[in-house]
Design a protein around this motif. Structure first.
Motif, short mmCIF file in Angstrom:
data_model
loop_
_atom_site.label_atom_id
_atom_site.label_comp_id
_atom_site.label_asym_id
_atom_site.label_seq_id
_atom_site.Cartn_x
_atom_site.Cartn_y
_atom_site.Cartn_z
N ARG A 24 0.85 -1.18 0.00
CA ARG A 24 0.00 0.00 0.00
C ARG A 24 0.89 1.24 0.00
O ARG A 24 1.83 1.35 0.79
CB ARG A 24 -0.90 0.03 1.25
CG ARG A 24 -1.88 -1.14 1.32
CD ARG A 24 -2.86 -0.99 2.48
NE ARG A 24 -2.20 -0.84 3.77
CZ ARG A 24 -1.68 -1.85 4.48
NH1 ARG A 24 -1.74 -3.09 4.00
NH2 ARG A 24 -1.12 -1.64 5.65
N PRO A 25 0.58 2.23 -0.86
CA PRO A 25 1.35 3.48 -0.82
C PRO A 25 1.07 4.21 0.49
O PRO A 25 0.03 3.99 1.12
CB PRO A 25 0.83 4.26 -2.03
CG PRO A 25 -0.54 3.72 -2.26
CD PRO A 25 -0.48 2.26 -1.88
N ILE A 26 1.99 5.04 0.89
CA ILE A 26 1.86 5.78 2.14
C ILE A 26 1.61 7.25 1.85
O ILE A 26 2.41 7.90 1.19
CB ILE A 26 3.13 5.63 3.00
CG1 ILE A 26 3.43 4.16 3.28
CG2 ILE A 26 2.99 6.41 4.32
CD1 ILE A 26 4.82 3.91 3.85
N GLY A 27 0.49 7.74 2.32
CA GLY A 27 0.21 9.17 2.24
C GLY A 27 0.65 9.82 3.54
O GLY A 27 0.05 9.58 4.59
N TRP A 28 1.70 10.59 3.49
CA TRP A 28 2.22 11.28 4.67
C TRP A 28 1.53 12.64 4.71
O TRP A 28 1.92 13.56 3.99
CB TRP A 28 3.73 11.41 4.53
CG TRP A 28 4.51 11.53 5.79
CD1 TRP A 28 4.07 11.39 7.08
CD2 TRP A 28 5.91 11.79 5.88
NE1 TRP A 28 5.11 11.56 7.96
CE2 TRP A 28 6.25 11.81 7.25
CE3 TRP A 28 6.90 12.04 4.93
CZ2 TRP A 28 7.55 12.06 7.68
CZ3 TRP A 28 8.19 12.27 5.35
CH2 TRP A 28 8.52 12.27 6.73
N ILE A 29 0.49 12.75 5.51
CA ILE A 29 -0.42 13.89 5.43
C ILE A 29 -0.02 14.99 6.42
O ILE A 29 0.05 14.75 7.63
CB ILE A 29 -1.87 13.45 5.73
CG1 ILE A 29 -2.28 12.23 4.88
CG2 ILE A 29 -2.83 14.62 5.51
CD1 ILE A 29 -2.35 12.48 3.42
N SER A 30 0.22 16.17 5.89
CA SER A 30 0.48 17.32 6.75
C SER A 30 -0.74 18.24 6.74
O SER A 30 -1.34 18.50 5.69
CB SER A 30 1.74 18.08 6.32
OG SER A 30 1.73 18.41 4.95
N THR A 31 -1.10 18.70 7.95
CA THR A 31 -2.23 19.60 8.12
C THR A 31 -1.83 20.69 9.11
O THR A 31 -0.73 20.67 9.66
CB THR A 31 -3.47 18.84 8.67
OG1 THR A 31 -3.13 18.23 9.93
CG2 THR A 31 -3.94 17.78 7.69
N ASN A 38 1.42 22.73 13.32
CA ASN A 38 1.54 21.73 12.27
C ASN A 38 1.26 20.34 12.80
O ASN A 38 1.56 20.01 13.95
CB ASN A 38 2.96 21.73 11.70
CG ASN A 38 3.31 23.03 11.02
OD1 ASN A 38 2.51 23.58 10.26
ND2 ASN A 38 4.51 23.54 11.28
N ASN A 39 0.70 19.51 11.93
CA ASN A 39 0.49 18.09 12.24
C ASN A 39 0.98 17.28 11.05
O ASN A 39 0.79 17.69 9.90
CB ASN A 39 -0.99 17.80 12.51
CG ASN A 39 -1.24 16.34 12.84
OD1 ASN A 39 -1.53 15.54 11.95
ND2 ASN A 39 -1.09 15.97 14.09
N GLN A 79 -8.09 21.56 3.98
CA GLN A 79 -6.81 21.56 3.28
C GLN A 79 -5.86 20.52 3.87
O GLN A 79 -5.87 20.27 5.08
CB GLN A 79 -6.15 22.94 3.35
CG GLN A 79 -6.94 24.05 2.67
CD GLN A 79 -6.24 25.39 2.74
OE1 GLN A 79 -5.34 25.61 3.55
NE2 GLN A 79 -6.65 26.32 1.89
N PHE A 80 -5.03 19.94 3.00
CA PHE A 80 -3.96 19.05 3.46
C PHE A 80 -2.93 18.91 2.36
O PHE A 80 -3.18 19.23 1.19
CB PHE A 80 -4.49 17.68 3.90
CG PHE A 80 -5.19 16.88 2.82
CD1 PHE A 80 -4.50 15.93 2.07
CD2 PHE A 80 -6.55 17.05 2.58
CE1 PHE A 80 -5.14 15.17 1.10
CE2 PHE A 80 -7.21 16.30 1.61
CZ PHE A 80 -6.51 15.36 0.87
#
Length: 201
Positions: A24-31, A38-39, A79-80
Motif C-alpha cells: 500500500r502506498p503511504i500518504g504522509w499527510i500534513s495539516t 503543524n500536524n 486543506q492538506f
C-alpha cells in the motif's frame, strides 16, 4: 479458511486485510490547526482515485469514537498536503505515527523541515521528493457501533511538486532515483524490488 466479517474479531480482520492488501502506498499527510500548529502523520489507507480531476483519498480510523488530529484539521479548513515517502526518510515517517497531543508539532519532533505550500496553508515536508497540495472535496464517515468506524477523505490536487531529480523526459518518473516505500503488515515495509512489464492488449 472462510471468514464471516460480522462474526470475526476486529483485530483479526485488521491483520487479515492489512496482510493481504499489499503493498500500500503511504500518504504522509500534513495539516495545520486553527492555532497554526503543524500536524504530520502517515496513512497507508491512501491512493489516487482520479486523474481527471486529479484526486487522492485517505481514510483514517476513529478509535474510541475520536477523530485523529489530521481529520479534525482537515474538517476545519478543508486543506492538506500529501508528502510521499522514500527510503531515506522512512524512519522519520515512522516516528510521526506516534500518538502525541494535538499541540505537538511533528516536524519539530522528528527534525523535519517545514516549507510553505503554494495553494494551501499546511506545510510541505522539504525532505520529501513529491508533494500534492490538496483541497478536500468530499468526506464520508463509515460508522461502526463498536470502535468508532473510519472517515474517508477525498482531496483535489491543486498544486503538485515533483523533485527534478526523479523526473525523466515526457513527464515520466525515474524509479531508480525515486525509491518509494510501501506499507505491508505489522512493522514491515517494502521497496519496489524486481520490476517487470506486461503490454496491455
Amino acid at each position: 479458511m472462510q471468514y464471516n466479517t460480522k462474526e470475526t474479531d476486529p483485530s483479526a480482520l485488521y491483520k487479515l486485510l492489512t496482510g493481504t492488501i499489499i503493498p500500500r502506498p503511504i500518504g504522509w499527510i500534513s495539516t495545520i490547526d486553527e492555532k497554526g500548529i503543524n500536524n504530520l502523520a502517515p496513512f497507508s489507507y491512501f491512493n489516487m482515485v482520479s486523474s481527471d480531476p486529479p484526486c487522492v483519498m485517505f481514510s483514517t480510523r476513529r478509535d474510541n469514537n475520536k477523530n485523529k488530529d489530521t481529520l479534525n484539521n482537515v474538517l476545519q479548513n478543508n486543506q492538506f498536503v500529501v508528502n510521499l515517502v522514500t527510503q531515506d526518510i522512512v524512519e522519520q515517517m515512522n516516528a510521526t505515527s506516534e500518538a502525541v497531543p494535538a499541540d505537538v508539532d511533528e516536524f519539530e519532533l522528528t527534525h523535519l523541515t517545514p516549507i510553505d505550500a503554494v495553494s494551501v496553508q499546511p506545510k510541505r515536508v522539504k525532505e520529501s521528493l513529491v508533494h500534492f497540495e490538496c483541497e478536500k472535496i468530499h468526506h464520508y464517515f463509515i460508522d461502526n457501533e463498536e470502535n468508532g468506524g473510519a472517515c474517508v477523505v477525498i482531496g483535489k490536487i491543486i498544486t503538485m511538486h515533483i523533485d527534478d531529480t526523479i523526473l525523466l523526459e515526457n513527464n515520466k518518473i525515474n524509479l531508480e532515483t525515486y525509491k518509494p516505500v510501501a506499507r505491508l503488515a505489522g512493522s514491515n515495509y517494502g521497496t519496489l524490488g524486481e520490476i517487470f512489464s506486461i503490454r496491455r492488449k
